[in-house]
Structure formats: C-alpha cells, structure tokens
Design a protein around this motif. Sequence first.
Motif, PDB file in Angstrom:
ATOM      1  N   GLN A   3       0.853  -1.184   0.000  1.00  0.00           N
ATOM      2  CA  GLN A   3       0.000   0.000   0.000  1.00  0.00           C
ATOM      3  C   GLN A   3       0.898   1.247   0.000  1.00  0.00           C
ATOM      4  OE1 GLN A   3      -0.609  -2.469   2.630  1.00  0.00           O
ATOM      5  NE2 GLN A   3      -1.761  -3.481   0.998  1.00  0.00           N
ATOM      6  N   LEU A   4       0.516   2.222  -0.812  1.00  0.00           N
ATOM      7  CA  LEU A   4       1.293   3.457  -0.940  1.00  0.00           C
ATOM      8  C   LEU A   4       0.410   4.646  -0.601  1.00  0.00           C
ATOM      9  CD1 LEU A   4       3.057   2.646  -4.339  1.00  0.00           C
ATOM     10  CD2 LEU A   4       3.985   2.370  -2.040  1.00  0.00           C
ATOM     11  N   VAL A   5       0.910   5.502   0.270  1.00  0.00           N
ATOM     12  CA  VAL A   5       0.181   6.715   0.649  1.00  0.00           C
ATOM     13  C   VAL A   5       1.069   7.919   0.357  1.00  0.00           C
ATOM     14  CG1 VAL A   5      -0.913   7.989   2.507  1.00  0.00           C
ATOM     15  CG2 VAL A   5      -1.106   5.497   2.434  1.00  0.00           C
ATOM     16  N   GLU A   6       0.577   8.787  -0.517  1.00  0.00           N
ATOM     17  CA  GLU A   6       1.331   9.963  -0.942  1.00  0.00           C
ATOM     18  C   GLU A   6       0.812  11.203  -0.232  1.00  0.00           C
ATOM     19  OE1 GLU A   6       1.339   8.243  -5.498  1.00  0.00           O
ATOM     20  OE2 GLU A   6      -0.319   9.298  -4.554  1.00  0.00           O
ATOM     21  N   GLY A  35       9.905   5.008  -6.801  1.00  0.00           N
ATOM     22  CA  GLY A  35      10.064   6.197  -7.616  1.00  0.00           C
ATOM     23  C   GLY A  35       8.791   6.983  -7.796  1.00  0.00           C
ATOM     24  N   TRP A  36       8.906   7.980  -8.660  1.00  0.00           N
ATOM     25  CA  TRP A  36       7.799   8.894  -8.949  1.00  0.00           C
ATOM     26  C   TRP A  36       7.598   9.003 -10.454  1.00  0.00           C
ATOM     27  CZ3 TRP A  36       4.794  10.925  -5.147  1.00  0.00           C
ATOM     28  CH2 TRP A  36       5.290  10.876  -3.850  1.00  0.00           C
ATOM     29  N   TYR A  37       6.342   8.980 -10.848  1.00  0.00           N
ATOM     30  CA  TYR A  37       5.940   9.229 -12.224  1.00  0.00           C
ATOM     31  C   TYR A  37       4.940  10.384 -12.190  1.00  0.00           C
ATOM     32  CZ  TYR A  37       7.967   4.760 -13.706  1.00  0.00           C
ATOM     33  OH  TYR A  37       8.830   3.724 -13.996  1.00  0.00           O
ATOM     34  N   ARG A  38       4.674  10.966 -13.354  1.00  0.00           N
ATOM     35  CA  ARG A  38       3.676  12.025 -13.424  1.00  0.00           C
ATOM     36  C   ARG A  38       2.878  11.905 -14.716  1.00  0.00           C
ATOM     37  NH1 ARG A  38       7.617  17.354 -14.152  1.00  0.00           N
ATOM     38  NH2 ARG A  38       8.280  16.945 -16.313  1.00  0.00           N
ATOM     39  N   GLN A  39       1.666  12.448 -14.661  1.00  0.00           N
ATOM     40  CA  GLN A  39       0.808  12.426 -15.833  1.00  0.00           C
ATOM     41  C   GLN A  39       0.057  13.748 -15.911  1.00  0.00           C
ATOM     42  OE1 GLN A  39      -1.893   9.083 -16.009  1.00  0.00           O
ATOM     43  NE2 GLN A  39      -2.158   9.330 -18.208  1.00  0.00           N
ATOM     44  N   ALA A  40       0.302  14.466 -16.989  1.00  0.00           N
ATOM     45  CA  ALA A  40      -0.405  15.710 -17.255  1.00  0.00           C
ATOM     46  C   ALA A  40      -1.614  15.409 -18.145  1.00  0.00           C
ATOM     47  CB  ALA A  40       0.521  16.705 -17.942  1.00  0.00           C
ATOM     48  N   PRO A  41      -2.629  16.264 -18.127  1.00  0.00           N
ATOM     49  CA  PRO A  41      -3.823  16.016 -18.947  1.00  0.00           C
ATOM     50  C   PRO A  41      -3.460  15.829 -20.415  1.00  0.00           C
ATOM     51  CG  PRO A  41      -4.232  17.786 -17.400  1.00  0.00           C
ATOM     52  CD  PRO A  41      -2.773  17.463 -17.294  1.00  0.00           C
ATOM     53  N   GLN A 113      -2.213   6.629  -5.164  1.00  0.00           N
ATOM     54  CA  GLN A 113      -3.451   7.197  -5.701  1.00  0.00           C
ATOM     55  C   GLN A 113      -3.195   8.476  -6.496  1.00  0.00           C
ATOM     56  OE1 GLN A 113      -2.416   7.552  -2.630  1.00  0.00           O
ATOM     57  NE2 GLN A 113      -2.827   9.669  -1.977  1.00  0.00           N
ATOM     58  N   GLY A 114      -2.022   9.034  -6.355  1.00  0.00           N
ATOM     59  CA  GLY A 114      -1.679  10.254  -7.086  1.00  0.00           C
ATOM     60  C   GLY A 114      -1.926  11.501  -6.264  1.00  0.00           C
ATOM     61  N   THR A 115      -1.069  12.484  -6.461  1.00  0.00           N
ATOM     62  CA  THR A 115      -1.229  13.766  -5.783  1.00  0.00           C
ATOM     63  C   THR A 115      -1.022  14.871  -6.807  1.00  0.00           C
ATOM     64  OG1 THR A 115      -0.502  15.119  -3.899  1.00  0.00           O
ATOM     65  CG2 THR A 115       1.208  13.862  -5.027  1.00  0.00           C
ATOM     66  N   GLN A 116      -1.904  15.861  -6.791  1.00  0.00           N
ATOM     67  CA  GLN A 116      -1.866  16.921  -7.794  1.00  0.00           C
ATOM     68  C   GLN A 116      -0.812  17.958  -7.441  1.00  0.00           C
ATOM     69  OE1 GLN A 116      -3.856  17.376 -10.732  1.00  0.00           O
ATOM     70  NE2 GLN A 116      -2.363  19.020 -11.094  1.00  0.00           N
TER      71      GLN A 116
END
Length: 121
Positions: A3-6, A35-41, A113-116
Amino acid sequence: QVQLVESGGGLVQAGGSLRLSCAASGSTFRIHAMGWYRQAPGNQRELVARLISGSPTDYADAVKGRFTISRENGKNTVFLQMNSLKPEDTAVYFCNVDRWNIETMSLETYWGQGTQVTVSS
C-alpha cells in the motif's frame, strides 16, 4: 500487497518548491525500486525519478538539477524534493514501487493514488 500513501502536492508559483512523500506499507520486503511518475492532462504517464537497488538514480531529463529523489534510511518512505518548479511540471504525481515476488519470480508493480501538483506562472 503493498500500500502506498502519498502526500505533499499542492499549488505553488513558478520558481517555488514542493516536497512529495510516499510511505509504503504491507509486504515491503524485496522492494526493487521506488520512484515517482507524473501524468499531465492528455499525456502519457512518464518517469520523473526512480531509485533502483544496486543502480544509479534515474531522473527524467526535464527535471535533472531541479528535483531530488531520496529514501529515508531503513524505512520504506521515498521523497521527491522539487525546486525551481515550472508550469510544465503541473501534473498528477504517482508514487511507484516494484517488488520481487519470489514465488512467481517476477516483479510486481504498485501505484499510489496520485497527488496533484499545480505550478502557476
């Protein structure tokens, strides 16, 4: 299972800084990479930075010299220090863990879950 909590996302002006945290719990033994990934619209998810056991730290070219990934000693928490932020860094940032499953001899991938992160100009 892992489980991952950001935490740590938010709104910041260009040139500012943010620090993201990701705490892993559950079956955290035999973690191969964090690690970290990102996703832009409208874009695909992309690598930002990653710590891999026994290998050099991996950074995307777009963040080299501005972002620093680190892991708390002896703990399963990974951080992403983001400095000199730019509007193009705006995205949802996802924590990622790869873990070895010795029963299947394969890597299991887990996502937070992702963080903006929003950077205003």
